[in-house]
Structures are given as C-alpha cells and as structure tokens.
Enzyme design. Structure first.
Site, PDB file in Angstrom:
ATOM      1  N   SER A 162       0.861  -1.187   0.000  1.00 54.39           N
ATOM      2  CA  SER A 162       0.000   0.000   0.000  1.00 54.39           C
ATOM      3  C   SER A 162       0.891   1.228   0.000  1.00 54.39           C
ATOM      4  O   SER A 162       2.064   1.172   0.403  1.00 54.39           O
ATOM      5  CB  SER A 162      -0.879   0.003   1.256  1.00 54.39           C
ATOM      6  N   TYR A 177      -1.191  -1.239  10.547  1.00 56.61           N
ATOM      7  CA  TYR A 177      -1.398  -1.403   9.107  1.00 56.61           C
ATOM      8  C   TYR A 177      -0.202  -0.858   8.331  1.00 56.61           C
ATOM      9  O   TYR A 177       0.339  -1.529   7.443  1.00 56.61           O
ATOM     10  CB  TYR A 177      -2.676  -0.690   8.685  1.00 56.61           C
TER      11      TYR A 177
END
Length: 272
Positions: A162, A177
């Site tokens: 990401s 995350y």
C-alpha cells in the site's frame, strides 16, 4: 561448441506480443478474494487464462465469485491460521500440480489511532498482513517448479502492499497497518534476493486510494473524499480495474526481468 543447459531464469525465446500477458495453463492463488480488489484480482487472472484458487473466510462470497468464471475455484481459508495456509497451497498442488502465481492480498486494517491500538491487536494485524504472506510465499517457493512454467523460468509472487507502506497518511491509516505494509516491501526485496537464483520473482504492488469495501466509509464521507481528491495528482480515487494492467504485468512473462520492485499505482499520491 555445445549449447549451455537451460537454467532457472534463463529466457530461451521471447514470447510473442500477443502472448506476453497470457497466463494460459498456469495456476494462481489469490488470498482475500471474497470482495474488493481480491475478487477483481482473481477474475482478471482467470480471464487471462489461469486456474485460480480464490481464498478467503467468506465461502458464500467465494462461491458467487466462482460462479462468475469456470476457472475460479473457491477455497475457505483463514490466513491467520498456519494449517489453513498449508491446506490452501496443498489444494492447488493436488488439483493442478503447480503454483505459478501467488497474490498475497488478504489484509486487515486495525485501529486508526495508535493510542487506541493494544500490543496484542498490533500483533494480530501483523499476523494477517505480514506473517501470513511470508509463510504462503515460502510454501509457494518450496513447491515443485513446473517444467517450462514460463519462458523466463520460475514463478511470480506478488505482495499487495500500500502507499501507507511508503508514506504517512495521517490522520488516516494506522500504526499496525502501515508497519505491516512497509514490512511487506522489505520482505519483498529480501525474498527476491534469496530466491532470484531459482527463478522465483517477488514484487510488491502498492495501490493508493481505491474504492473498495474497506474504503467505503472514506469515500462515503464528503469531507474525506475531498481530502483524497485534493491530495491526489489525478484529483480522484482509483477504480478497481485500474490495477488490472499492473497485476497482469507482475504475474506474467511481461515482467520476466523484474524482481524486488514496488509498483505504485496511486494516481500520483506519493509524487506530491
């Protein structure tokens, strides 16, 4: 002079342009395939000719996905469980005898604020987002290598990271995350270095803000949607199909000389 023996990673003849992105005869595994980008990834690989083992916990969603294409096979799998991960790769090998492509897509988001995230919750996110991809990558790399799997030899492992593994997106994101997605990038480079000699390519795909089930609240809120648009060079969020080309590039012979790389598809977010 005798002709040198073929070795893993040696390109003996370039594929034709029409075959460059073809996955005919190959086997792919996609985790987190019950919705969002994972479901799209499974569909794209199947349309390119691969037999796809689509894995997730929500078997009802997987059954619907499998009904949409005859080459998609649903496999109930909780990637946080070691036994499930082993069963997933064993299933692919039992049915087709090979694993050519692994897409490590399954992920959980965790808490947004670090102050709200306990050490145990932090570890749980890393377990799904980082430990599970490592184990699945190992199981894939250790599987018997299909003879002549690709003109470049070997197989392709794609870790879905990401932009949050590259830059901060505070006040959105999350400590666990972001750490897990940054860890995936480091893992990608290290595994590429260790396994390149055997012809196994390992790359990372780093999407930006895409409209998925996970980001429904983000795009559903006018203020946060404007924030994404304002900070993205193309002034909009991404649509799932805009990752198709990047995925097929990394999965196919088109990227036969590409390993250890991070392919960022973010509308220019990280170029600011």
């Amino acid at each position: 002079m005798s002709r040198p023996a073929d070795v893993p990673g040696t390109v003996n003849a370039p594929p034709s342009t029409s075959d460059l992105f073809s996955l005919d005869g190959r086997t792919a595994i996609v985790t987190g395939a019950s919705a969002g980008l994972g479901a799209r990834f499974a569909t794209v690989l199947a349309q390119a000719g691969a037999t796809v083992f689509a894995a997730a916990r929500r078997i009802d969603r997987l059954a619907e996905l499998a009904d949409s294409h005859p080459r998609i096979h649903p496999v109930a799998c909780d990637v946080s469980r070691e036994a499930d991960r082993t069963r997933l790769t064993d299933t692919a090998l039992t049915v087709t005898g090979r694993i050519d492509v692994l897409v490590n897509n399954a992920a959980v988001s965790g808490e947004t604020r670090a102050a709200d995230e306990s050490p145990d919750a932090f570890a749980d996110v890393l377990g799904v987002n980082l430990t599970a991809p490592f184990h699945l990558a190992r199981l894939t790399a250790e599987a018997p290598l299909p003879t002549g799997a690709t003109p470049g030899g070997g197989r392709s492992i794609i870790n879905v990271s990401s932009i949050l593994g590259l830059v901060s997106a505070a006040p959105l994101g999350g400590a666990a995350y972001a750490a897990s997605k940054a860890g995936l990038i480091g893992l990608t480079r290290e595994l590429a270095g260790q396994w390149g000699h055997a012809g196994t390519r390992v790359n990372a795909l780093a999407p930006g803000w895409f409209r998925t089930e996970m980001t429904a609240d983000l795009f559903g809120d006018e203020r946060s949607a404007r924030w994404v648009e304002r900070n993205t060079l193309l002034r909009r969020g991404g649509h799932g199909h805009e990752l198709d080309g990047a995925l097929l590039f990394l999965a196919s012979d088109a990227s036969s000389y590409c390993t250890g790389q991070v392919l960022t598809v973010d509308g220019g977010w990280t170029a600011r």
